[in-house]
Design an enzyme around this catalytic site. Structure first.
Site, mmCIF file in Angstrom:
data_model
loop_
_atom_site.group_PDB
_atom_site.id
_atom_site.type_symbol
_atom_site.label_atom_id
_atom_site.label_comp_id
_atom_site.label_asym_id
_atom_site.label_seq_id
_atom_site.Cartn_x
_atom_site.Cartn_y
_atom_site.Cartn_z
ATOM 1 N N HIS A 26 0.222 10.663 7.170
ATOM 2 C CA HIS A 26 -0.017 10.266 5.656
ATOM 3 C C HIS A 26 -0.870 10.004 5.097
ATOM 4 O O HIS A 26 -1.687 8.918 4.925
ATOM 5 C CB HIS A 26 1.038 9.223 5.176
ATOM 6 C CG HIS A 26 1.545 8.945 4.066
ATOM 7 N ND1 HIS A 26 2.235 9.793 3.389
ATOM 8 C CD2 HIS A 26 1.289 7.365 3.451
ATOM 9 C CE1 HIS A 26 1.657 9.183 2.072
ATOM 10 N NE2 HIS A 26 1.576 7.814 2.032
ATOM 11 N N ASP A 43 5.830 12.071 1.690
ATOM 12 C CA ASP A 43 5.424 13.403 1.561
ATOM 13 C C ASP A 43 6.644 15.196 1.834
ATOM 14 O O ASP A 43 6.828 15.607 0.786
ATOM 15 C CB ASP A 43 4.671 13.408 2.374
ATOM 16 C CG ASP A 43 3.822 12.091 2.274
ATOM 17 O OD1 ASP A 43 3.316 12.391 1.483
ATOM 18 O OD2 ASP A 43 4.556 11.550 3.732
HETATM 19 P P1 NAD Z 1 1.623 -4.114 -4.341
HETATM 20 O O1 NAD Z 1 -0.315 -4.882 -4.779
HETATM 21 O O2 NAD Z 1 1.586 -4.001 -5.366
HETATM 22 O O3 NAD Z 1 2.246 -4.857 -3.833
HETATM 23 C C1 NAD Z 1 1.967 -5.542 -2.218
HETATM 24 C C2 NAD Z 1 2.544 -7.187 -2.205
HETATM 25 O O4 NAD Z 1 1.833 -7.546 -0.767
HETATM 26 C C3 NAD Z 1 1.420 -7.714 -2.866
HETATM 27 O O5 NAD Z 1 2.370 -9.068 -3.997
HETATM 28 C C4 NAD Z 1 0.512 -8.820 -2.409
HETATM 29 O O6 NAD Z 1 0.828 -10.167 -2.635
HETATM 30 C C5 NAD Z 1 1.491 -8.456 -1.357
HETATM 31 N N1 NAD Z 1 1.265 -8.656 0.667
HETATM 32 C C6 NAD Z 1 -0.039 -8.148 0.517
HETATM 33 N N2 NAD Z 1 -0.326 -8.657 1.657
HETATM 34 C C7 NAD Z 1 0.778 -9.642 2.058
HETATM 35 C C8 NAD Z 1 1.499 -10.205 3.725
HETATM 36 N N3 NAD Z 1 0.650 -10.450 4.341
HETATM 37 N N4 NAD Z 1 2.401 -10.635 3.979
HETATM 38 C C9 NAD Z 1 3.321 -10.358 2.902
HETATM 39 N N5 NAD Z 1 3.168 -9.714 1.459
HETATM 40 C C10 NAD Z 1 1.479 -9.246 1.061
HETATM 41 O O7 NAD Z 1 1.342 -2.682 -4.124
HETATM 42 P P2 NAD Z 1 2.266 -1.831 -3.554
HETATM 43 O O8 NAD Z 1 2.681 -0.897 -4.851
HETATM 44 O O9 NAD Z 1 4.092 -2.253 -3.424
HETATM 45 O O10 NAD Z 1 1.924 -0.928 -2.162
HETATM 46 C C11 NAD Z 1 2.305 -1.159 -1.357
HETATM 47 C C12 NAD Z 1 1.735 -0.981 -0.175
HETATM 48 O O11 NAD Z 1 2.092 0.587 0.055
HETATM 49 C C13 NAD Z 1 0.388 -0.186 0.560
HETATM 50 O O12 NAD Z 1 -0.754 -0.108 1.075
HETATM 51 C C14 NAD Z 1 -0.028 1.156 -1.029
HETATM 52 O O13 NAD Z 1 -1.010 1.816 -0.344
HETATM 53 C C15 NAD Z 1 1.179 1.848 0.055
HETATM 54 N N6 NAD Z 1 2.208 2.905 -0.033
HETATM 55 C C16 NAD Z 1 2.319 3.764 0.978
HETATM 56 C C17 NAD Z 1 3.314 4.587 0.605
HETATM 57 C C18 NAD Z 1 4.048 5.476 1.737
HETATM 58 O O14 NAD Z 1 4.041 6.903 1.015
HETATM 59 N N7 NAD Z 1 3.623 5.926 2.870
HETATM 60 C C19 NAD Z 1 3.161 4.833 -1.081
HETATM 61 C C20 NAD Z 1 2.768 4.309 -1.849
HETATM 62 C C21 NAD Z 1 2.549 3.022 -1.546
HETATM 63 C C1 LMR Z 2 1.055 8.416 -2.025
HETATM 64 O O1 LMR Z 2 1.424 8.953 -1.324
HETATM 65 O O2 LMR Z 2 1.903 8.068 -3.206
HETATM 66 C C2 LMR Z 2 0.906 6.521 -1.365
HETATM 67 O O3 LMR Z 2 0.183 6.393 -0.754
HETATM 68 C C3 LMR Z 2 -0.130 5.459 -2.214
HETATM 69 C C4 LMR Z 2 -1.524 6.206 -1.858
HETATM 70 O O4 LMR Z 2 -2.536 5.322 -1.670
HETATM 71 O O5 LMR Z 2 -1.863 7.125 -2.105
#
Ligand code: NAD
Ligand code: LMR
Length: 327
Positions: free
Chosen positions: A189, A161
């Site tokens: 967030h 952000d």
């Molecule tokens: P994704 O689905 O591509 O990958 C997630 C991975 O986590 C998968 O491979 C899954 O098998 C694995 N997983 C699920 N449960 C698990 C566990 N208990 N232990 C280990 N691995 C596990 O998703 P992504 O695009 O990589 O996103 C992951 C997370 O990050 C989501 O919750 C998404 O919303 C979040 N995210 C946060 C931000 C932020 O700014 N905070 C930004 C983008 C995404």
């Molecule tokens: C983001 O800010 O891009 C991530 O938290 C993914 C989402 O769900 O918005």
């Protein structure tokens, strides 16, 4: 050469993992003289573990001199063993039309279990950074299960952000990115987050003096930053991944760099009116590698105070929703 540190990464075969691991192994996160052992943790699902094998093969094929070992596992007791940094990414991402808080029920439980096991087996100096959404509340859940590791070791990421806000201000002002400084993210967030534009500087001058358009700063700017995640999901059909991985590199790099001033979601100390039991984005200054102090002196006008109150309310509401998951 320093001795290697152990970096545990959950969700290592996911989208963010795929953009992140190569940057950790190349030295972008911990520096060009810090070897790492990557401890990659995936869900116990055949497809995910198979994909993880492929990622590990690619890491091998990069021949990164700083990469001193790779562990692949679905057992968190092995994956977090002696870890100095635990990067908690593994969780479900949201789809179109969802808010991040809609993930609480599915994702919250993951962080209960991981908070406990990290507390039991990670290194004495372990630091935890949570990315899986809703990140602030998941971080609070994990920290609540730690008896040995203090709460300030648990941080959640609002750096994406901050980077988004910096980029939007630079575009609007027509200046290079580096001209925009001191833009910090307060609160959750989520769309309620507050990018505090009045504290930001552009070319050393207050941002509102360089962008004399209060309606844009209070309206479209805050909204664009707050809803950027949803805009990316709508455009890409999947949530941000490369920019999220990049933000995590920045989050950790700043936390290991004494003097760095940056936005991190940390356990509130009551500053800026945040409830003392939530994890809220605030500006911090890194003191020693992995440790920080909350910067409390920023003045807030009435507009800012109303935004802070709204994001605090959302955080306390989320906390109430997960009461049964807290240790
Ligand atoms: P994704 O689905 O591509 O990958 C997630 C991975 O986590 C998968 O491979 C899954 O098998 C694995 N997983 C699920 N449960 C698990 C566990 N208990 N232990 C280990 N691995 C596990 O998703 P992504 O695009 O990589 O996103 C992951 C997370 O990050 C989501 O919750 C998404 O919303 C979040 N995210 C946060 C931000 C932020 O700014 N905070 C930004 C983008 C995404
Ligand atoms: C983001 O800010 O891009 C991530 O938290 C993914 C989402 O769900 O918005």
């Amino acid at each position: 050469m320093k001795s290697p540190i152990r970096v545990a990464v959950t969700g290592a075969a996911g989208q963010i993992g795929y953009s992140l691991l190569f940057r950790i192994a190349s030295g972008a996160m911990f520096g060009p003289d810090q070897p790492v052992i990557l401890q990659l943790i995936e869900a116990p699902i055949e497809k995910a573990l198979k994909a993880l094998e492929g990622v590990a093969m690619e890491l091998d094929d990069c021949a990164f001199p700083l990469l001193h070992g790779i562990v692949q596992t679905s057992d968190p007791a092995i994956g977090f063993k002696d870890a100095n940094w635990c990067l908690l990414i593994g969780a479900k991402p949201r789809g179109p039309g969802m808010e991040r808080a809609d993930l609480l029920k599915d994702n919250g439980r993951i962080f209960t279990a991981q908070g406990k096991i990290i507390d039991e087996v990670a290194a004495a100096d372990a630091r935890v950074a949570v990315v899986g959404n809703p990140a602030n509340t998941n971080c609070m859940i994990a920290a609540s299960h730690a008896k040995r590791l203090p709460a300030d070791r648990f941080t959640a990421m609002v750096r994406l952000d901050q980077n988004r806000a910096q980029s939007q201000l630079a575009k609007k002002a027509g200046v290079p990115l580096a001209a925009v400084q001191n833009i910090f993210i307060y609160g959750n967030h989520s769309p309620t987050m507050f990018p505090a534009f009045a504290q930001a500087t552009i070319g050393g001058k207050p941002a509102p003096a360089v962008i004399p358009d209060l309606a844009w700063l209070q309206g479209s700017f805050c909204e664009t930053v707050g809803k950027r995640g949803a805009a990316i999901i709508a455009a890409r059909g999947a949530s941000s991944a490369a920019s999220a991985a990049n933000a995590l590199v920045d989050h950790v790099r700043s936390l290991v760099t004494p003097g760095a001033i940056h936005s991190v979601a940390v356990k509130s100390n009551g500053a800026y009116g945040f409830d003392a039991n939530v994890w809220a984005g605030v500006p911090v200054r890194t003191t020693t590698p992995g440790s920080y102090e909350i910067l409390t002196g920023h003045a807030m006008d009435d507009f800012a105070k109303s935004k802070l109150a709204a994001t605090n309310k959302e955080l306390t509401d989320e906390r109430a929703l997960v009461a049964e998951l807290l240790g």
